[in-house]
Design an enzyme around this catalytic site. Structure first.
Site, PDB file in Angstrom:
ATOM      1  N   GLU A 232      -2.233  -1.027  -0.946  1.00 47.46           N
ATOM      2  CA  GLU A 232      -1.086  -0.353  -0.327  1.00 47.46           C
ATOM      3  C   GLU A 232      -1.280  -0.545   1.160  1.00 47.46           C
ATOM      4  O   GLU A 232      -2.301  -0.123   1.706  1.00 47.46           O
ATOM      5  CB  GLU A 232      -1.120   1.116  -0.763  1.00 47.46           C
ATOM      6  N   CYS A 272       1.349   6.350   5.884  1.00 50.82           N
ATOM      7  CA  CYS A 272       1.968   5.095   5.440  1.00 50.82           C
ATOM      8  C   CYS A 272       3.469   5.288   5.258  1.00 50.82           C
ATOM      9  O   CYS A 272       4.218   4.310   5.255  1.00 50.82           O
ATOM     10  CB  CYS A 272       1.320   4.598   4.156  1.00 50.82           C
ATOM     11  N   GLU A 359       5.086  -2.709  11.384  1.00 51.97           N
ATOM     12  CA  GLU A 359       4.451  -1.393  11.508  1.00 51.97           C
ATOM     13  C   GLU A 359       3.541  -1.311  12.740  1.00 51.97           C
ATOM     14  O   GLU A 359       2.691  -2.171  12.960  1.00 51.97           O
ATOM     15  CB  GLU A 359       3.610  -1.095  10.261  1.00 51.97           C
TER      16      GLU A 359
HETATM   17  P1  NAP Z   1      -8.582  -1.262   7.431  1.00 57.48           P
HETATM   18  O1  NAP Z   1      -9.012  -1.868   8.691  1.00 57.48           O
HETATM   19  O2  NAP Z   1      -7.692  -2.061   6.565  1.00 57.48           O
HETATM   20  O3  NAP Z   1      -9.899  -0.879   6.609  1.00 57.48           O
HETATM   21  C1  NAP Z   1      -9.827  -0.272   5.335  1.00 57.48           C
HETATM   22  C2  NAP Z   1     -11.065  -0.630   4.545  1.00 57.48           C
HETATM   23  O4  NAP Z   1     -11.024  -2.014   4.194  1.00 57.48           O
HETATM   24  C3  NAP Z   1     -12.352  -0.421   5.293  1.00 57.48           C
HETATM   25  O5  NAP Z   1     -13.322   0.042   4.385  1.00 57.48           O
HETATM   26  C4  NAP Z   1     -12.701  -1.801   5.799  1.00 57.48           C
HETATM   27  O6  NAP Z   1     -14.076  -2.005   5.909  1.00 57.48           O
HETATM   28  C5  NAP Z   1     -12.164  -2.689   4.712  1.00 57.48           C
HETATM   29  N1  NAP Z   1     -11.713  -3.971   5.234  1.00 57.48           N
HETATM   30  C6  NAP Z   1     -10.739  -4.161   6.155  1.00 57.48           C
HETATM   31  N2  NAP Z   1     -10.567  -5.466   6.376  1.00 57.48           N
HETATM   32  C7  NAP Z   1     -11.437  -6.113   5.575  1.00 57.48           C
HETATM   33  C8  NAP Z   1     -11.742  -7.490   5.375  1.00 57.48           C
HETATM   34  N3  NAP Z   1     -11.102  -8.446   6.043  1.00 57.48           N
HETATM   35  N4  NAP Z   1     -12.695  -7.789   4.491  1.00 57.48           N
HETATM   36  C9  NAP Z   1     -13.356  -6.828   3.829  1.00 57.48           C
HETATM   37  N5  NAP Z   1     -13.132  -5.510   4.001  1.00 57.48           N
HETATM   38  C10 NAP Z   1     -12.178  -5.159   4.857  1.00 57.48           C
HETATM   39  O7  NAP Z   1      -7.859   0.114   7.644  1.00 57.48           O
HETATM   40  P2  NAP Z   1      -8.272   1.380   8.534  1.00 57.48           P
HETATM   41  O8  NAP Z   1      -9.646   1.248   9.062  1.00 57.48           O
HETATM   42  O9  NAP Z   1      -7.981   2.550   7.716  1.00 57.48           O
HETATM   43  O10 NAP Z   1      -7.230   1.398   9.707  1.00 57.48           O
HETATM   44  C11 NAP Z   1      -6.939   0.282  10.498  1.00 57.48           C
HETATM   45  C12 NAP Z   1      -5.440  -0.006  10.423  1.00 57.48           C
HETATM   46  O11 NAP Z   1      -4.986   0.046   9.063  1.00 57.48           O
HETATM   47  C13 NAP Z   1      -4.551   0.974  11.122  1.00 57.48           C
HETATM   48  O12 NAP Z   1      -4.427   0.748  12.486  1.00 57.48           O
HETATM   49  C14 NAP Z   1      -3.255   0.788  10.378  1.00 57.48           C
HETATM   50  O13 NAP Z   1      -2.552  -0.291  10.896  1.00 57.48           O
HETATM   51  C15 NAP Z   1      -3.653   0.476   8.992  1.00 57.48           C
HETATM   52  N6  NAP Z   1      -3.578   1.608   8.032  1.00 57.48           N
HETATM   53  C16 NAP Z   1      -2.518   1.655   7.191  1.00 57.48           C
HETATM   54  C17 NAP Z   1      -2.446   2.674   6.259  1.00 57.48           C
HETATM   55  C18 NAP Z   1      -1.326   2.764   5.297  1.00 57.48           C
HETATM   56  O14 NAP Z   1      -1.234   3.763   4.637  1.00 57.48           O
HETATM   57  N7  NAP Z   1      -0.491   1.768   5.140  1.00 57.48           N
HETATM   58  C19 NAP Z   1      -3.438   3.627   6.162  1.00 57.48           C
HETATM   59  C20 NAP Z   1      -4.521   3.539   7.033  1.00 57.48           C
HETATM   60  C21 NAP Z   1      -4.574   2.513   7.939  1.00 57.48           C
HETATM   61  P3  NAP Z   1     -14.902  -1.643   7.260  1.00 57.48           P
HETATM   62  O15 NAP Z   1     -14.537  -0.272   7.623  1.00 57.48           O
HETATM   63  O16 NAP Z   1     -16.310  -1.827   6.875  1.00 57.48           O
HETATM   64  O17 NAP Z   1     -14.443  -2.619   8.284  1.00 57.48           O
END
Ligand code: NAP
Length: 496
Positions: A232, A272, A359
C-alpha cells in the site's frame, strides 16, 4: 548474529511453525487472535508511552490506535470462527452422469505459508507489528515475520513481547510470530530485501513509500519462485466539490473549507488517505471556499513529523511542487522547528505538469479549479490509481446528482473507496471496508489491507478430488463439524 543470520533464523522458525498453525481449529486460531489483543491491552500503558515518545503523535491518537489494533485482532477472530473465508465448495460425485461421471470435488482455502510484514512508520500500532497485515495473516493461518520499522523500535518490541506471550500460552511454536528488531538487524535495505528473497516467505504485506514498495515487489518478482507483494503506497485521494455543495454560502462554505483543512492537516498530514488534491468550481462560491481554506492553512502550525527524513522529504516536496509552472502557493502555515514544517496549500492550473499531482506525504494540499462538471470524469480517468475519492454535493440538487452519476463509474475505475460528503482520513475497520485501489495506491487492486477481506491475500484454493472420507480435512467433511457456510452442488448452504 549478522542480519542475514537473524532473517534466516526467523524465516526458518516461521516455516517450521507453519504446520502447527495451519492445523489449528477455527476456535483455537480465533482464541490466539483474542489472546494477542488481551496481552496488548495488559501492556497498554507502556505501549502507549513508547509509541507517543517514538512517533511524536498525540496520546489520544495513539490510544485510539491501540483500540483499533485490538479491535481488528478481534474482528479477525470473529471471521475465523464464522469460517466463510474458507470458501468451502462441494460438488458431490455423480457416478451415473452421462456421458461422463463426475468425481467428488471439494474445495477450501488454505494458508499460503510464512508472511513478511513491513511495519509502517505512520501507524506504529495499527499498521505495524501486530497491525492489520499481521492480524489477517495469522487469521489465515500464516506465521508472520515482521520487519520492524526503525522509527518505533521500542513500541515494536513491546508489542512483539505481548504477541509472543499469547503464542506461548496457546501452545503454538514461537516461530508463529517473529519481530526483526531494527536495533538488532540494523537499518538498511538489505534486511528487507533478504526477508522478501528468503525462500520460506510466501507473501509480503507492506505500507510505506512507492519507492520502497516497488523495490520490494521487484525483489519478489526476481526470486526463482516469485511471490505476491501487497504493498500500500502512494495516493493523493482526490476530493471533488460539486457546485451544489457551496450553495449554502457564507458560514456553510467556511465550515466546509475548515473541515477540509482539518482533514488535510490531521496527524501532520501523515495519512495515506490524506486529501492531497481538491477539485473546486470556478466562480464566487469557489473563491470563497479557497479563501477560507487559505485562512485555515495560514493559521495552522506544523506538528512534529514521524522522522526527520519524512520531514525533509515533505519540505523538498513542497518546494518542488511550489516552484512548478502553473502552480501558485496560496497559503503557508507556521513551522514549529525543522521536524514540524509548515502546512501549505497551492493551486495548480491546467498547464501544471503531472508532478504537481503526485503525493507529498504531509499537510500539503493542491487545489484545481474547474469550469464545468463535465470536465471532471475525464480528469479523474486520467489520474493514477487512488485509495479514496470523495464527492461533496447537494443530493437534492439536480445538477450535482447528474454530475455525480457521470463521475461514479470513473471513480470506480480509479479508486478503492468512494465517499460522499465526508473526509477520507479515518478508515473504519470492518467487513465492508476497502483500503486498496489501482496502482500506485497498491500493487494489487484486487484486495484490501484493512477490513476482514484482507485475509484473502494470504490464502489459496485447493481442490480435493475423490479423497476418501476418512482423509478429508474437517472443513470439507459431509457432516460439517465446524458449522461452515458451504456451496454444495452450487447451492449456498447456511449452517444450522
Ligand atoms: P519507506 O521508506 O517506504 O520504508 C518502509 C519500510 O520499507 C522500512 O522498513 C524500510 O526499511 C523498508 N524499505 C524501504 N525501501 C526499501 C528498499 N528499497 N528495499 C528494502 N526495504 C525498503 O517508508 P517510511 O519510512 O514509512 O516513510 C518514508 C516515506 O514513505 C514518506 O515520506 C512517505 O512518502 C511514504 N509513506 C507512505 C505511507 C502511506 O500510507 N502511503 C505511509 C508511510 C510512509 P528501512 O527503514 O530499514 O530503510
Amino acid at each position: 548474529m549478522t542480519h542475514t543470520d537473524l532473517v534466516q533464523t526467523a524465516t526458518a522458525a516461521a516455516r517450521d511453525a507453519s504446520d502447527a498453525l495451519r492445523a489449528t481449529t477455527p476456535a483455537e486460531r480465533a482464541a490466539l487472535l483474542e489472546a494477542i489483543a488481551t496481552e496488548i491491552e495488559a501492556d497498554r500503558a507502556a505501549i502507549i508511552a513508547a509509541a507517543v515518545a517514538e512517533s511524536h503523535l498525540p496520546e489520544g491518537r495513539i490510544t485510539g490506535e491501540v483500540g483499533r489494533t485490538t479491535g481488528q485482532l478481534r474482528l479477525f477472530a470473529g471471521v475465523v470462527r464464522a469460517g466463510d473465508h474458507l470458501g468451502v465448495r462441494i460438488d458431490p460425485a455423480l457416478p451415473e452422469r452421462s456421458p461422463l461421471p463426475r468425481p467428488d470435488l471439494r474445495q477450501r482455502m488454505v494458508p499460503l505459508g510464512p508472511v513478511a510484514v513491513f511495519g509502517a512508520s505512520n501507524f506504529p500500532l495499527a499498521f505495524s507489528t501486530a497491525g492489520g497485515d499481521t492480524a489477517s495473516a495469522l487469521a489465515a493461518g500464516c506465521p508472520v515475520v515482521v520487519k520492524g520499522h526503525p522509527a518505533h523500535p521500542e513500541t515494536a518490541a513491546l508489542v512483539a513481547t505481548a504477541v509472543a506471550r499469547a503464542v506461548a500460552a496457546s501452545g503454538l511454536p514461537a516461530g508463529v510470530f517473529t519481530l526483526l528488531d531494527s536495533r538488532e538487524t540494523g537499518t538498511g535495505y538489505e534486511v528487507g530485501e533478504a526477508l522478501v528473497a528468503d525462500p520460506a516467505i510466501t507473501a509480503v504485506g507492506f505500507t510505506g513509500s512507492r519507492a520502497g514498495g516497488l523495490a520490494l515487489a521487484a525483489v519478489a518478482a526476481r526470486r526463482p519462485a516469485p511471490i505476491p507483494v501487497y504493498a500500500e503506497m502512494s495516493s493523493v485521494n482526490p476530493v471533488v466539490v460539486l457546485p451544489g455543495a457551496l450553495t449554502g454560502g457564507g458560514e456553510a462554505v467556511e465550515a466546509l473549507a475548515t473541515a477540509y483543512v482539518g482533514s488535510l492537516t490531521l496527524g501532520a498530514g501523515q495519512f495515506c488517505t490524506n486529501p492531497g488534491l481538491l477539485f473546486l468550481p470556478t466562480g464566487e462560491a469557489g473563491d470563497a471556499f479557497l479563501a477560507a481554506a487559505a485562512r485555515a492553512v495560514g493559521d495552522a502550525t506544523g506538528a512534529r513529523m514521524l522522522t526527520p527524513g519524512i520531514a525533509q522529504a515533505y519540505g523538498r516536496g513542497v518546494e518542488t511542487v511550489g516552484a512548478l509552472d502553473g502552480v501558485d502557493v496560496v497559503a503557508t502555515g507556521s513551522a514549529a522547528g525543522d521536524e514540524a514544517p509548515a502546512p501549505a496549500l497551492v493551486t495548480a492550473g491546467a498547464d501544471a505538469p503531472d508532478t504537481a499531482f503526485e503525493e507529498v506525504f504531509g499537510a500539503f494540499g493542491v487545489v484545481v479549479r474547474y469550469d464545468s462538471a463535465d470536465d471532471l470524469a475525464p480528469r479523474i480517468e486520467a489520474m493514477e490509481g487512488q485509495l479514496t475519492a470523495t464527492v461533496h454535493c447537494d443530493a437534492e440538487d439536480e445538477g450535482d446528482v447528474r454530475a455525480a452519476r457521470v463521475l461514479l463509474p470513473a471513480l470506480e475505475r480509479r479508486v478503492g473507496r468512494i465517499l460522499f460528503n465526508g473526509w477520507p482520513t479515518g478508515v473504519e475497520v470492518g467487513h465492508a471496508m476497502v483500503h486498496g485501489g489501482p496502482f500506485p495506491a497498491t500493487t494489487d487492486a484486487r484486495t484490501t489491507s484493512v477490513g476482514s477481506r484482507a485475509i484473502e491475500r494470504f490464502q489459496r484454493p485447493v481442490c480435493y478430488q475423490d479423497v476418501p472420507a476418512a482423509l478429508l480435512p474437517d472443513a470439507l467433511r459431509d457432516d460439517n463439524p465446524w458449522g461452515l457456510v458451504r456451496r454444495v452442488d452450487g447451492e449456498l448452504e447456511l449452517p444450522r
